[in-house]
Design an enzyme around this catalytic site. Sequence first.
Site, PDB file in Angstrom:
ATOM      1  N   GLN A 167       0.809  -1.210   0.000  1.00  0.00           N
ATOM      2  CA  GLN A 167       0.000   0.000   0.000  1.00  0.00           C
ATOM      3  C   GLN A 167       0.850   1.271   0.000  1.00  0.00           C
ATOM      4  OE1 GLN A 167      -2.855  -1.860   3.237  1.00  0.00           O
ATOM      5  NE2 GLN A 167      -3.751   0.010   2.446  1.00  0.00           N
ATOM      6  N   HIS A 168       0.193   2.371  -0.325  1.00  0.00           N
ATOM      7  CA  HIS A 168       0.685   3.740  -0.126  1.00  0.00           C
ATOM      8  C   HIS A 168       1.789   4.214  -1.068  1.00  0.00           C
ATOM      9  CE1 HIS A 168      -1.599   3.610   3.568  1.00  0.00           C
ATOM     10  NE2 HIS A 168      -0.781   2.761   4.155  1.00  0.00           N
ATOM     11  N   ASP A 175      -2.512  -4.728   0.116  1.00  0.00           N
ATOM     12  CA  ASP A 175      -2.186  -6.019   0.727  1.00  0.00           C
ATOM     13  C   ASP A 175      -3.052  -6.353   1.945  1.00  0.00           C
ATOM     14  OD1 ASP A 175      -0.975  -4.064   2.296  1.00  0.00           O
ATOM     15  OD2 ASP A 175       1.055  -4.819   2.037  1.00  0.00           O
TER      16      ASP A 175
END
Length: 481
Positions: A81-82, A239
């Site tokens: 992520q991110h 995830d």
Amino acid sequence: MSAAEGPLVVGVDSSTQSTKALVVDASTGRVVASGQAPHTVSSGAGRESDPRQWWDALCEALRQCGDAAHEAAAVSVGGQQHGLVTLDERGEPVRPALLWNDVRSAPQARRLTEELGGAKFWAERTGSVPAASFTVTKWAWLAEHEPEAARATKAVRLPHDYLTERLTGQGTTDRGDVSGTGWWASGTEGYDEEILAHVGLDPALLPRVVRPGEVAGTVRDSHDLPFSKGTLVAPGTGDNAAAALGLGVRPGMPVMSLGTSGTVYAVSRRRPADPSGTVAGFADARGDWLPLACTLNCTLAVDRVATLLGLDREAVEPGTAVTLLPYLDGERTPNLPNASGLLHGLRHDTTAGQLLQAAYDGAVHSLLGALDLVLDEDADPSAPLLLIGGGARGTAWQQTVRRLSGRPVQVPEAKELVALGAAAQAAGVLTGEDPAAVARRWNTAAGPVLDAVERDEETLARIAGVLSDAAPLLERPTDTH
């Protein structure tokens, strides 16, 4: 390869260090082929990776799956992520991706929170208060420190978006992953134009948000992947949302993941908004929500204590007088970014095994405090705690979680839950099923259940007392040089 009972699907887990691919029988959940390939992360002040490595690793992992991947009817990508992926007009990376654990944007996180209405504004608008891990802070850092790269950017993607777009040729994302950017409004489920304008990001550069169950596209024929042209591509997701799918989590079921960092989350039907910033108000990949809290110090920190003591990680001994807060990398929950590890209550008769047990206790105390904030008030306090991640099979971790939570603990036998969740999502676009229901049909959460034991209130109170008394010390910046 033995004959499959149903169509085959591919689930991908593109994590920080490697990409894994599973070919799964959509009817039974049986894994018929798998592959894995590594990628590298820069060291030093930042944490960066070239997105093209992820693509190469995906191709290699699929090659290892052989003919089974070519027979797949659908594919889905779960990813870290991110991360901020910036692409030029040709779809090539402008620079390496800034990963979730690149914390150079901490000053931008603080500034954005202050400039746009404070923590309450952000929590109500996006579900979360900006942290250095969030994509919006990374874009603000890039615009400030590398304005030429920001100007050259013609498309902004998350890691899973990048791989999905390489498959389909279309820029898409999903609500689970986009909810961790900081520029998606959780109330309206659309991009927040005020936040985007504030950080100077044109919404035209962002991908289309594909709805749960919608097909993101089909595999195009202009590459060498071992998929047939026209293979369905599911939305994919981040995830944590993929792991929740992989477990078939129902609302109120608590999950604790023991990895380098620790996470606790649960599916909720209520949109979360925690102005303290402890709980990230993520969306899940289905249409519900996935409130999540994260600690920085989990298995790696406890293993480091074991190494310092010259002990095996399982060599714990019971003890009641010593407290160890293993905040070796600062801590996020509780919010003590400047903290270091703290030991209190050492005596002549304290053993090394008791010190190690105290490190486990300190790490689990942080996670359980976060879990209380993640769960809805009406969640069943006696529901089994699903224990996943690298530490979940460790006896010392299992027993510590049981003793400090007072809950039964279930340890799923299934591995690669992110890739399994992606595979369930791929199966869902084929059959029209809820992907969490697919995972439950596959029985992915099956595993031994350890009975509840009486909650160790004395240890919990002692740790909380030391934490409270030591707050001024833990909040003081530590010279690491």
